[in-house]
Motif scaffolding. Structure first.
Motif, PDB file in Angstrom:
ATOM      1  N   ASP A 175       0.828  -1.202   0.000  1.00 17.67           N
ATOM      2  CA  ASP A 175       0.000   0.000   0.000  1.00 17.67           C
ATOM      3  C   ASP A 175       0.862   1.250   0.000  1.00 17.67           C
ATOM      4  N   ALA A 176       0.415   2.257  -0.735  1.00 14.18           N
ATOM      5  CA  ALA A 176       1.050   3.574  -0.701  1.00 14.18           C
ATOM      6  C   ALA A 176       0.069   4.497  -0.006  1.00 14.18           C
ATOM      7  N   MET A 177       0.487   5.056   1.143  1.00 16.24           N
ATOM      8  CA  MET A 177      -0.473   5.775   1.966  1.00 16.24           C
ATOM      9  C   MET A 177      -0.001   7.190   2.245  1.00 16.24           C
ATOM     10  N   PRO A 178      -0.919   8.156   2.212  1.00 21.53           N
ATOM     11  CA  PRO A 178      -0.542   9.544   2.479  1.00 21.53           C
ATOM     12  C   PRO A 178      -0.080   9.702   3.922  1.00 21.53           C
ATOM     13  N   ALA A 179       0.849  10.594   4.145  1.00 20.02           N
ATOM     14  CA  ALA A 179       1.389  10.917   5.474  1.00 20.02           C
ATOM     15  C   ALA A 179       2.165   9.762   6.073  1.00 20.02           C
ATOM     16  N   MET A 180       2.348   8.689   5.316  1.00 26.46           N
ATOM     17  CA  MET A 180       3.092   7.539   5.819  1.00 26.46           C
ATOM     18  C   MET A 180       3.962   7.022   4.684  1.00 26.46           C
ATOM     19  N   TYR A 181       4.885   6.146   5.038  1.00 21.46           N
ATOM     20  CA  TYR A 181       5.632   5.503   3.973  1.00 21.46           C
ATOM     21  C   TYR A 181       5.628   4.007   4.229  1.00 21.46           C
ATOM     22  N   THR A 182       5.758   3.229   3.184  1.00 23.86           N
ATOM     23  CA  THR A 182       5.954   1.786   3.314  1.00 23.86           C
ATOM     24  C   THR A 182       7.131   1.424   2.434  1.00 23.86           C
ATOM     25  N   LYS A 183       7.570   0.188   2.546  1.00 26.12           N
ATOM     26  CA  LYS A 183       8.740  -0.223   1.769  1.00 26.12           C
ATOM     27  C   LYS A 183       8.422  -1.457   0.946  1.00 26.12           C
ATOM     28  N   ASP A 184       9.150  -1.615  -0.108  1.00 22.71           N
ATOM     29  CA  ASP A 184       9.014  -2.806  -0.939  1.00 22.71           C
ATOM     30  C   ASP A 184      10.381  -3.030  -1.587  1.00 22.71           C
ATOM     31  N   ALA A 185      10.634  -4.252  -2.003  1.00 22.55           N
ATOM     32  CA  ALA A 185      11.919  -4.531  -2.628  1.00 22.55           C
ATOM     33  C   ALA A 185      11.750  -5.638  -3.653  1.00 22.55           C
ATOM     34  N   PHE A 186      12.530  -5.555  -4.721  1.00 23.94           N
ATOM     35  CA  PHE A 186      12.498  -6.651  -5.689  1.00 23.94           C
ATOM     36  C   PHE A 186      13.797  -6.683  -6.475  1.00 23.94           C
ATOM     37  N   LEU A 187      13.939  -7.715  -7.252  1.00 22.50           N
ATOM     38  CA  LEU A 187      15.135  -7.910  -8.058  1.00 22.50           C
ATOM     39  C   LEU A 187      14.733  -8.717  -9.280  1.00 22.50           C
ATOM     40  N   VAL A 188      15.117  -8.239 -10.449  1.00 24.91           N
ATOM     41  CA  VAL A 188      14.849  -9.022 -11.656  1.00 24.91           C
ATOM     42  C   VAL A 188      16.182  -9.249 -12.355  1.00 24.91           C
ATOM     43  N   ASN A 189      16.425 -10.491 -12.732  1.00 29.28           N
ATOM     44  CA  ASN A 189      17.740 -10.813 -13.284  1.00 29.28           C
ATOM     45  C   ASN A 189      17.852 -10.554 -14.771  1.00 29.28           C
ATOM     46  N   LYS A 190      16.746 -10.779 -15.491  1.00 26.25           N
ATOM     47  CA  LYS A 190      16.835 -10.645 -16.944  1.00 26.25           C
ATOM     48  C   LYS A 190      16.007  -9.457 -17.412  1.00 26.25           C
ATOM     49  N   PRO A 191      16.439  -8.782 -18.465  1.00 25.24           N
ATOM     50  CA  PRO A 191      15.659  -7.650 -18.974  1.00 25.24           C
ATOM     51  C   PRO A 191      14.263  -8.091 -19.402  1.00 25.24           C
ATOM     52  N   GLY A 192      13.350  -7.188 -19.278  1.00 23.74           N
ATOM     53  CA  GLY A 192      11.979  -7.500 -19.678  1.00 23.74           C
ATOM     54  C   GLY A 192      11.097  -6.294 -19.425  1.00 23.74           C
ATOM     55  N   THR A 193       9.847  -6.392 -19.879  1.00 23.37           N
ATOM     56  CA  THR A 193       8.901  -5.306 -19.692  1.00 23.37           C
ATOM     57  C   THR A 193       7.666  -5.843 -18.989  1.00 23.37           C
ATOM     58  N   PHE A 194       7.231  -5.137 -17.988  1.00 23.86           N
ATOM     59  CA  PHE A 194       6.087  -5.589 -17.200  1.00 23.86           C
ATOM     60  C   PHE A 194       5.114  -4.424 -17.017  1.00 23.86           C
ATOM     61  N   THR A 195       3.907  -4.762 -16.653  1.00 24.09           N
ATOM     62  CA  THR A 195       2.947  -3.702 -16.369  1.00 24.09           C
ATOM     63  C   THR A 195       2.669  -3.671 -14.873  1.00 24.09           C
ATOM     64  N   GLY A 196       2.703  -2.475 -14.301  1.00 19.82           N
ATOM     65  CA  GLY A 196       2.350  -2.313 -12.891  1.00 19.82           C
ATOM     66  C   GLY A 196       1.001  -1.632 -12.781  1.00 19.82           C
ATOM     67  N   PHE A 197       0.316  -1.904 -11.691  1.00 19.94           N
ATOM     68  CA  PHE A 197      -1.023  -1.347 -11.509  1.00 19.94           C
ATOM     69  C   PHE A 197      -1.145  -0.729 -10.130  1.00 19.94           C
ATOM     70  N   SER A 198      -2.241   0.001  -9.962  1.00 21.17           N
ATOM     71  CA  SER A 198      -2.639   0.349  -8.608  1.00 21.17           C
ATOM     72  C   SER A 198      -3.646  -0.695  -8.139  1.00 21.17           C
ATOM     73  N   GLY A 199      -3.449  -1.173  -6.924  1.00 20.87           N
ATOM     74  CA  GLY A 199      -4.314  -2.238  -6.427  1.00 20.87           C
ATOM     75  C   GLY A 199      -5.420  -1.749  -5.514  1.00 20.87           C
ATOM     76  N   GLU A 200      -5.366  -0.522  -5.070  1.00 18.86           N
ATOM     77  CA  GLU A 200      -6.379  -0.063  -4.121  1.00 18.86           C
ATOM     78  C   GLU A 200      -7.148   1.076  -4.747  1.00 18.86           C
TER      79      GLU A 200
END
Lengths: 142, 208, 687, 316
Positions: D188-213
């Motif tokens: 979640d991305a929330m106003p007045a607060m922060y959260t964290k996330d992390a990832f790693l992708v080894n090979k090049p590629g293209t993906f689509t990201g969305f908003s979930g909320e």
């Protein structure tokens, strides 16, 4: 079992409760709260202080349950006691788990409050903003 | 298990005597359940108070230690306990069917409660006058809401007492009136219990 | 203190202006014409046959638990239809608005609904289905069946029972009014914060949602009190706790949840109300507010609410399966234990609704484990039902089919639910339509329980069975529809489709969306078959016996069909867990009471329906900020309650001779549904 | 990853028949990078364990009603309703299965914990420090700030292959959820607060990201491109963006954060991003700064159906 023809004043729930019991409940509750208040002046370490207040409050609450409400396991009162005993865990679960969850949430999602008083930031500084500011036009990128 | 028992010639299949139920205990138990649900309302409020009383929720406004006045709160505690004591003694008079005693106990209870509410209004009014109203910060929103919810219960109880004074005079101690007096006793004692919790948690813990 | 909103406001009408009425919107005009036509037909019929006094006397003012139950279910079915239409609109929008090149109709960029309208439709769908369709139907079932199953005359508090009904109706009415006057919330049925706060939702939509929910949930709390007291205090002699039918057990546990969970919702909504009306900062992002608190409070109620809905369905399965297997329920004690285990554990799992909010891993671990524990008692229940069928003599009627389907749905829903309770999986599908498909499996299992119960107990209430052929057609259309809608939805979830999209950016999803739309078509068919089932059964009306299915096991099948208004002429003495089965085994199922005693009955009263009306007016006033209307309504409710408390409401007495006469009349196949016109006791004494 | 072959079981899912020949559409069957791989692995393990109990139960649910129909005159035990053995099994088997599930669930929590995934400790090469990206969701766009590179983009997340990416998330106004199905845990991305996330992708590629909320009228258009590129290409790209004439300080951000429906998720690029912009946005929200949604995106359907939509172009 009384019917509605019998004298309602003979009902078991009227019969319970005496002057002495009520006065004792009053005195215990008042003393506990008074003692807890005085503890503030004692400047105990917080944990001791908190434990003291919690213990005194518990005594006050128990005396009220037993002497004011007259909760016991008699035929007239048993279901009240049972329903209370079943509900108390819900109070503890709701408050306890909430506090526990938020202690980690605050730690992990909030900037420390010292950051709040950073100079140069004030709410209505930006036109078109603020809680009920004038609405602006939407932007549609094309 | 009873499932396997056989019916005999004297097995009783119908029980005409079972029809009358004890309406007073059904009503007091029902009201007790209502109070448990009310207790859950206060549980929700206490949980919210716990979440909204950290330094993060002050928005630069005053915190618990600046807001509560524990000596005034202690007088309030004595007043509300006195009010409950007075009402409880009225219910002792009820045992003897003593109309005057019951009415006196209720009137004294109302007096104490009015004084309690006076203190509370004075407190909240003072905060608002100093610009620390419920819209100042989340903490103050929560503080006002908790105190006001309890106060509204008290006002409701006062109204109920007024109605009961009239009903005692008019009907005497009928089953209906007696059941209501019993429920009101529980309701009133419950307000004192909630106040003790508020005083211990909001006032005493906050003042540290 | 008081929030000063932008825009016009007048003391007389508050924020209400002519512009609030959507007379330019073709969709809503169509809806209005449809609703108005139905209303005209109903009102016209009532007036034409001069049934208005009958309606007032026998229904609107009734305190009879069976009639109140029937009205609950009726309201629930109407709202179920409304919620279904919302579902149709959502599915149609999505199938039309897939891909950047999808066409737009009626002025929308994609599909036929602009975002703001679509958002209201999905918010209304969730709110209506859970709060105003399923909840009233289950409350109605409990109302009708619980007193009969425990051999009681009525609920413990018949008058309060009517108040609960009319408060629920008041809430439902507000939701319906929002269609034609103003808007509904666009912030989802859960109330997304801070989206539901004033800067993002300055209109009346959120207020409609909030007050409708608030008023209805007060009704639900009252109903919970009533049912618990009834079960604890009003059982027939001989019915100890371990002779209580399982449906009654589940209603008890469900209403314990109702009693304890709904107040927390009340708090959450009241704090939101304070934000919106008084300018406090509970759930705002700024000034110390914390909207995570709302999410927390909401789900403290919200997750027990899931079990609040689920447990009665479990109760229905536990009644229907033994009846049609001609065997007692397997593992009664473990069944009861499992019921309460679910209700208990269900109280400490709520945070699994916000694993993605940044909770610490140890908190997440606790809530994940607690959630998984629910799987144990649920599994026990499934096994117990299966072993009830084992070595039984099964008659596969429609109620039985629905119950078996319910078990299957429970397995699928349970599987996906367990998946979601593991954070590693939840992070990939949280807030995707996978979640939507999962909880629809659960809600469909509840629906299966509801349809099972309706067909099963219908003869008890109305005196004739529902048509099996059309019932089967309804069943199959519904099942095929469910498969076609929700299997592709699981697929879309795995494809990464998030919830609540009014425009879908990935054209590859089209085939699955089309499959869903076809499924919706089957649902439509099932509605038609349902109506046809009602019509055919009503037309043919084959009278059913007291024990309508001839293998009934519990007390409700011992009285006449349909049940006379006094339930049992004489209260039965209970000897066994399955009393009727026990009497049948001993050749006593036809035994009649040898003597009758007078029965004390409650009198009807118009106060509850007026309270309901005033509560709706109170809510409407607050929604539009018409302060005088709210003030007057609230005052009127208080005055009404006080005045009524001065009324010695003692009911009336049915004499033994009258009962005997009525019982004999029933023997000659007449129906006793209407109460005799009789002055209440207090007035009899006065004369 | 040794269980990767299991993904072919996914191919058998009947859903795929509906989805046509390609499984590409089912993004979650194609995890990329250690985090998503682990999530997918846990999915398969948990579903597999549960199948041990679900499948037999399902079979019994179908067999018993068929076997014991009245017409078939099978064995009938009218009073049989209790068996200690079966009841112990009815509690015991679900208990065992649940215990196994809880075990794997616990493991999974720490392995993919978005704040600090254990799985990345072993996978990421320690030679390069993680790439820091600050994510701010506005109404209704995604702003990606690269604090160390002093650049920012809208709706275009470009990261180098083989390097761990550490995200901090916040929102200017309402709640959103950051979600790249094949790549990163939803957060979640929330106003007045922060959260964290992390990832790693080894090979090049293209993906689509969305908003979930769900976040309001423009929510459905809140998707963004995620491009994983070779390290050298990333450096080039950073240099290009650093030369961008558009610069981003807090004043520019305030304009940008006004409610905007970005149809087609068209990217923009900024250079010279003011340091501390992320913190400033969080603090502004804490001080009660909100970006009111304009009337035309909240007003009732009563006023004019499709007024908001009518202004929007049908195609991007």
């Amino acid at each position: 079992m009384s019917t509605h023809h019998a004298n309602p004043l003979d009902h078991a729930e009227i019969r319970q409760g005496t002057v002495l019991r009520y006065i004792v409940a009053f005195i215990i509750s008042a003393l506990c709260m008074g003692a807890a208040m005085l503890a503030v002046q004692l400047k105990l370490p917080f944990l001791h202080y908190a434990a003291l207040v919690v213990a005194l409050t518990l005594i006050a609450l128990l005396s009220q349950a037993a002497l004011f409400f007259g909760l016991d396991i008699s035929r007239a009162q048993i279901w009240k006691s049972v329903s209370l005993v079943l509900t108390v865990p819900l109070f503890i679960i709701s408050v306890g788990l909430t506090v526990w969850a938020f202690s980690s949430l605050y730690e992990r999602t909030m900037l420390p409050p010292s950051g709040v008083t950073q100079p140069g930031m004030s709410a209505p500084a930006v036109p078109g903003m603020g809680p009920m500011g004038a609405p602006s036009q939407p932007t549609l990128l094309q | 298990m009873a499932t396997m028992t056989k019916a005999g010639p004297d097995t009783r299949l119908w029980n005409p005597e079972a029809d009358e139920h004890d309406s007073i205990s059904a009503r007091t138990f029902g009201f007790w359940l209502y109070m448990l649900s009310d207790a859950l309302i206060f549980t929700g409020l206490f949980a919210s108070y716990a979440v909204l009383s950290t330094p993060m929720n002050l928005a630069g406004g005053p915190g618990p230690a600046q807001v509560v006045n524990i000596t005034e709160g202690f007088w309030q505690t004595l007043l509300i306990l006195g009010s409950v004591l007075s009402y409880s003694l009225a219910s002792v008079a009820l045992k003897a069917g003593n109309k005057g005693g019951v009415a006196l106990g209720i009137v004294v209870a109302m007096g104490f409660a009015a004084a309690f509410l006076g203190f509370g209004l004075h407190d909240l009014g003072g905060l608002m006058a100093a610009g620390n109203g419920p819209d100042r910060s989340a903490y103050l929103s929560m503080f006002f809401t908790l105190i006001a919810t309890h106060g509204l219960h008290m006002i409701f109880g006062l109204l109920w007492m007024l109605v009961m004074l009239v009903q005692i005079a008019r009907f005497g101690f009928t089953a209906d009136v007696v059941a209501r007096l019993l429920n009101l006793r529980m309701f009133w004692q419950f307000q004192a219990t909630v106040w003790v919790l508020i005083y211990a948690y909001v006032y005493l813990m906050g003042a540290y | 203190m008081h929030v000063d909103l932008q825009g016009p406001w007048s003391p007389l009408l508050g924020r209400l202006t002519l512009g609030a009425i959507p007379y330019t919107n073709p969709i809503l005009i169509g809806t209005f014409i449809f609703a108005a036509t139905i209303a005209l037909i109903v009102v016209g019929t009532v007036l034409y046959f001069r049934k208005l006094p009958y309606l007032w006397r026998e229904w609107l003012t009734t305190v009879d638990h069976k009639k109140i139950g029937v009205m609950y279910i009726l309201v629930g079915l109407v709202m179920l239809f409304r919620g279904f239409i919302d579902g149709v609109m959502m599915r149609t929008q999505q199938v039309l608005a897939d891909g950047p090149h999808s066409a737009g109709y009626l002025g929308a960029a994609h599909g036929y609904l602009p975002p703001y309208h679509f958002d209201q439709v999905y918010s209304a769908h969730g709110t209506i289905m859970l709060i105003f369709a399923v909840t009233p139907i289950l409350a109605g079932l409990g109302n009708i069946i619980v007193p009969l199953q425990i051999g009681a005359r009525d609920m413990a508090f018949p008058y309060l029972n009517a108040v609960s009904l009319w408060l629920t109706v008041a809430g439902a009415a507000l939701v319906m009014v929002s269609l034609f006057v103003g808007d509904f919330s666009n912030a989802a049925w859960v109330g997304l914060m801070p989206l539901a706060e004033l800067p993002y939702n300055p209109g009346v939509g959120v207020d409609y949602w909030m007050w409708a929910l608030q008023i209805a949930s007060i009704g639900t709390t009252f109903n919970a009190i009533n049912i618990i007291v009834t079960i604890v205090k009003m059982r027939a002699p001989g019915m100890g706790w371990f002779r209580l039918p399982v449906f009654t057990w589940t209603m008890l546990s469900t209403n314990i949840i109702g009693l304890t969970a709904f107040p927390v919702l009340t708090v959450a909504l009241a704090l939101l109300g304070a934000d919106r009306y008084l300018g406090t900062h509970f759930f705002t992002a700024g000034l110390g507010g914390n909207f995570m608190l709302y999410i927390d409070l909401f789900w403290i109620w919200g997750h027990p609410e899931v079990y609040f809905l689920m447990l009665p369905a479990f109760g229905v399965f536990s009644e229907v399966i033994p009846t049609f297997s001609e065997k007692p329920l397997f593992g009664y004690i473990t069944m009861v234990a499992a019921t309460f285990a679910i209700a208990g554990i269900g109280w400490s799992v709520w945070a699994h609704h916000f694993f993605t909010m940044g909770l610490a891993p140890n908190s997440i671990a606790f809530f994940s484990a607690a959630t998984m524990l629910v799987g144990i008692p649920t599994g026990v229940k499934a096994f117990n039902w299966l072993f009830t069928m084992y070595r039984g003599r099964l008659t596969i009627t429609t109620p039985m089919l629905w119950s078996i389907t319910g078990i299957v749905l429970l397995l699928v829903g349970g599987l996906t639910g367990m998946m979601l309770s593991a954070p590693a999986i939840d992070y990939t599908v949280h807030n995707s339509v996978f979640v939507v498909a999962h909880f629809h499996c659960m809600v469909l299992a509840i629906s299966a329980g509801i349809f099972s119960a309706v067909v099963y107990w219908w003869p008890k209430v109305f005196g004739f069975k529902l048509d099996e052929r059309n019932g089967l057609a309804f069943y199959w259309a519904f099942v095929i529809g469910s498969v076609l809608v929700f299997v592709p939805m699981f697929g879309l979830g795995l494809a990464g489709e998030t919830r609540r999209l009014d425009y879908l950016y990935d054209p590859q999803w089209m085939p699955l969306l089309i499959a869903e739309e076809v499924g919706i078509g089957f649902y439509f068919l099932s509605v038609l078959f349902f109506l046809r089932m009602l019509y055919v059964s009503l037309r043919d009306r084959v009278p059913a016996k007291g024990d309508a299915w001839e293998t009934g096991r519990t007390l409700e099948w011992m009285t006449h069909t349909p049940v006379p208004f006094y339930n049992f002429a004489v209260t039965p003495q209970v000897h066994s867990r399955d009393e009727l089965a026990w009497r049948r085994a001993n050749g006593l199922e036809e035994a009649k009471p040898d003597r009758y005693v007078p029965i004390h009955m409650p009198s009807n009263t118009g106060v509850p329906v007026i309270i309901g009306l005033l509560a709706a007016a109170f809510g409407f006033g607050l929604i539009w900020r018409i302060w005088w209307l709210s003030g007057v309504s609230l005052l009127a409710i208080m005055v009404l309650v006080i005045i009524r408390s001065f009324n010695k409401n003692e009911g009336y007495i049915l004499t033994a001779a009258e009962i005997e006469a009525m019982e004999n009349k029933i023997e000659t196949a007449s129906v006793i549904a209407e109460q005799p016109k009789r002055l209440p006791l207090s007035e009899v004494e006065a004369h | 990853m040794n269980l990767r072959f299991l993904r072919y079981f996914g191919l058998c899912a009947p859903l795929l028949m509906l989805g046509g020949c390609s499984t590409d559409v089912f993004r979650l069957f194609h995890p990329t990078g250690p985090v998503a791989d682990a999530e997918y692995r846990y999915t398969l393990i948990l579903v597999g364990v549960m199948m041990l109990i679900i499948l037999p139960t399902l079979a019994l649910t179908i067999i018993f009603p068929l076997r014991y129909r009245k017409a078939r005159k099978a064995a009938y035990a009218p009073d049989w309703s209790h068996s200690l053995g079966i009841e112990i099994a009815a509690w015991g088997v679900p208990f065992l299965i649940t215990a196994v599930l809880i075990y794997y669930s616990f493991n999974g929590i720490y392995a993919v914990n978005p704040y600090n995934p254990k799985i990345l400790d072993s996978a990421a090469s320690t030679a390069t420090a993680p790439l820091k990206v600050d994510v701010i969701s506005t109404d209704w766009q995604w702003l990606f700030i690269y604090p160390d590179q002093h650049i920012a983009t809208i709706d275009d997340l470009v990261v180098p292959a083989g390097r761990r990416v550490d995200l901090r998330l916040t929102s200017t106004s309402v709640m959103n959820a950051f979600y790249i199905p094949q790549v990163a845990a939803m957060m979640d991305a929330m106003p007045a607060m922060y959260t964290k996330d992390a990832f790693l992708v080894n090979k090049p590629g293209t993906f689509t990201g969305f908003s979930g909320e769900f976040s309001g009228a423009g929510f459905s258009w809140m998707h963004f491109a995620t491009r994983v590129v070779p390290t050298a290409d990333f450096e080039n790209w950073v240099n290009q963006v650093q030369a961008s004439p558009k610069q981003l300080d807090y004043t520019a951000f305030q304009k940008l954060a006004q409610p905007t429906v970005n149809i087609g998720a068209k990217p923009s690029y900024f250079s010279h991003v003011a340091p501390g912009l992320f913190d400033k946005v969080v603090q502004a929200a804490m001080h009660g700064v909100v970006y009111n949604v304009p009337d035309s995106l909240t007003k009732g359907v009563a006023d004019d159906e499709g007024k908001a939509g009518a202004k929007a172009p049908a195609h991007s």
